[in-house]
Design an enzyme around this catalytic site. Structure first.
Site, PDB file in Angstrom:
ATOM      1  CG  ASP A 105       4.905  36.684 -36.215  1.00 55.41           C
ATOM      2  OD1 ASP A 105       5.419  37.795 -36.425  1.00 55.41           O
ATOM      3  OD2 ASP A 105       5.505  35.612 -36.404  1.00 55.41           O
ATOM      4  CG  HIS A 111       8.073  38.037 -38.728  1.00 54.18           C
ATOM      5  ND1 HIS A 111       7.561  37.015 -37.957  1.00 54.18           N
ATOM      6  CD2 HIS A 111       9.310  37.632 -39.105  1.00 54.18           C
ATOM      7  CE1 HIS A 111       8.449  36.032 -37.872  1.00 54.18           C
ATOM      8  NE2 HIS A 111       9.527  36.383 -38.549  1.00 54.18           N
ATOM      9  CB  SER A 164      10.385  33.146 -38.965  1.00 49.09           C
ATOM     10  OG  SER A 164      10.893  33.686 -37.785  1.00 49.09           O
TER      11      SER A 164
END
Length: 588
Positions: free
Chosen positions: A139, A199, A536
């Site tokens: 990520d 994220h 996600s």
């Protein structure tokens, strides 16, 4: 050069580079996945591409490797690497090579969530928290100083460190195994690592945060993190997965890898390089979890049935708001041969493009110019060497500058060979919106979520309100609890295989906040936590659940885990169907 072994965009890069040289803006600045790294006067040296390579299982590439071609990851029939454009012909000439593709960019797709699927009950009953298991996260990185991960980050491979000369490794920044790009940081030296997007930190916290209030699913698992570059190139994601499994093998531990990234520029049938690589890497104690995507309502997918010589018109808009490079792909049976034409909406289709010959020194595409400075390249190669179907690949280049506005185009399709209806499935990215009557919401699960072996997660609603850091109550009034989120991408795959596999909590999930990232004030819960939603988050949740199961039975594989999880009856999810929720809500 054998162009029949090249993906359409790879063929176009090579052909235009050969014709016009390194400085041509259409062939190079139009592609985010071409890296210009060197300042040599030789254009073949100045331009390099990150690629994936599909070949026969035991292919030996040693005879074609030279200073201009590097192989990074070897998954048997899937390889990744970096090559100078002028050297790629050496790969196509090898008899064991099937397809060479430039790497494609991927987009990034707990307090109330855990009890719904039985996590507290499971951990209380078994005493398991993921100890001994590695959770790999590919990520945007991680905040290594966040208390949610205290002492449990083992390694970080930062792929964003520039390639090439001028980079020296020291005691804190090591060479990441066999890979010649990026740097590896090993516990406890993580001082240079930052997650400016946030994220990666958030999904890591969902899978394995150890705080008392916003605890992750597997708080005792250790973390190995791969920070991908700004484009999230597919080849680098494959490298990251291999790296995580190599670390796990070195430590003799089971591992689950979370990939909350995805692309729609592939056939959606599990045959893309990323999907094949996941299938190859998965096995006992080696599991990959993927996000389904959040595009069910975005009109990025269309379906048309082309009947005989009658022209079928598929209308779509292209907006440069997401960037001036806009992509569209369509796939249909390799047994058929359609003809296509692209025009501005309102204009009739002229000069239909057949399947273009390809092979030695022939690239299967034509270029077009439109009003207002728009350009297009339409590729119609022969059957794909892996899935044996035909692809229509369209690359639109909007004019540079703030004056560029949304434009509407029409893809004209005809089947001059017969009256049989031929189904064409299409997907767009970066500003594409298909129009009625061809726009669809199904088949919107992105890759690598289309991998057969991956556990692919859609998003389920367990929470609709939260309090921000100022004490203000936030939420979405018309969001229904206990439902699959309308935006959660739907299946099946193009070949009919069911995806997603299941749904998991993915809405209003509170998790770790990176100190180096910026967030909207309303999403900030406090100094250490932020709220976010999407598949996600659901994928990260499933990764944590898998870690719990692996801590008890380290040799479980994806198939057994899917069977082991006791899904709730999907009839308990209002308005849901197998296309959106798979086997239903994950349940321990």
């Amino acid at each position: 050069m054998d162009f029949s072994k090249l993906s359409p965009e790879t063929a176009a890069i090579i052909e235009e580079h050969r014709k016009k040289g390194h400085e041509d803006s259409f062939s190079h600045s139009g592609f985010a996945d071409v890296e210009s790294l060197f300042s040599s006067p030789d254009p073949d040296v100045r331009t390099r591409v990150v690629f994936t390579l599909e070949c026969r299982e035991e292919t030996d590439l040693s005879e074609v490797l030279d200073d201009g071609i590097e192989i990074n990851t070897d998954f048997g029939n899937v390889r990744t690497g970096i090559a100078e454009v002028g050297r790629l012909h050496r790969l196509t000439e090898h008899p064991g090579v099937l397809r060479v593709s430039v790497a494609r960019p991927l987009g990034r797709h707990m307090d109330a969530a855990a009890p719904v699927v039985g996590v507290p009950q499971f951990t209380k009953r078994t005493g398991l928290g993921g100890k001994g298991v590695i959770i790999g996260v590919i990520d945007s990185g991680i905040d290594p100083d966040h208390p949610a991960f205290s002492e449990r980050i083992l390694r970080v491979w930062d792929q964003t460190v520039p390639h090439g000369g001028g980079f020296s490794y020291d005691d804190r920044r090591r060479k990441p195994g066999k890979y010649d790009y990026g740097a590896e940081f090993v516990k406890p030296e993580f001082g240079e690592i930052k997650d400016t997007n946030g994220h990666g930190t958030h999904v890591s916290g969902i899978a394995s945060g150890s705080e008392s209030l916003y605890k992750g699913v597997a708080p005792e698992a250790d973390l190995v993190v791969v920070k991908v570059d700004y484009n999230n190139l597919s080849a680098h994601v494959i490298d990251g997965m291999r790296y995580i499994f190599d670390v796990a093998e070195e430590m003799n531990r089971p591992a689950v890898v979370n990939i909350s990234l995805g692309t729609h520029m592939d056939p959606h049938d599990g045959t893309s390089p990323m999907c094949v690589a996941i299938d190859k890497a998965s096995g006992p104690g080696r599991v990959v979890c993927c996000a389904a995507g959040n595009e069910a309502l975005d009109d990025i997918r269309a379906e048309a049935v082309v009947e005989g010589p009658k022209i079928t018109k598929v209308h779509f808009s292209a907006s440069p708001s997401a960037g001036n490079r806009i992509f569209l792909t369509g796939w249909y049976s390799g047994k058929e041969r359609l003809e296509v034409c692209l025009s501005e909406r309102g204009e009739e289709g002229r000069n239909f493009q057949k399947i273009l010959p390809q092979g030695e020194n022939k690239a299967p595409y034509l270029s077009y110019g439109f009003s207002g400075g728009w350009k297009a390249r339409v590729s119609t190669p022969g059957a794909d060497p892996v899935n044996h179907d035909h692809e229509i690949f369209i690359f639109l280049l909007a004019p540079e500058g703030h004056g560029a506005s949304e434009r509407e185009f029409t893809l004209h399709l005809k089947n001059p060979a017969g009256k049989k209806g031929v189904r064409v499935d299409m997907w767009g990215e970066k500003g594409i919106k298909f129009k009625e009557p061809h726009a669809r919401g199904d088949m919107t699960v992105s890759s690598p979520g289309c991998s057969t072996s991956a556990i692919t997660a859609g998003a389920y609603t367990t929470k609709k309100y939260w309090n921000d850091s100022g004490g203000h109550r936030r939420g979405i009034e018309d969001l229904d609890l206990g439902t699959v989120v309308l935006t959660s991408s739907r299946g099946p795959r193009r070949d009919g295989l069911a995806k997603p596999d299941l749904v998991a909590p993915g809405v209003m999930i509170v998790s770790a906040r990176s100190r180096d990232a910026s967030f909207d004030t309303k999403d900030v819960v406090d100094r250490l936590h932020v709220v976010d939603s999407g598949t996600s988050m659901a994928s990260a949740f499933v990764s944590g659940v898998v870690a719990l199961l692996l801590s008890k039975e380290p040799d479980l594989d994806a198939t057994k885990i899917k069977e082991r999880l006791r899904y709730k009856d999907r009839s308990q999810i209002p308005g849901s169907d197998p296309l959106s929720c798979g086997h239903g809500l994950i349940q321990l």
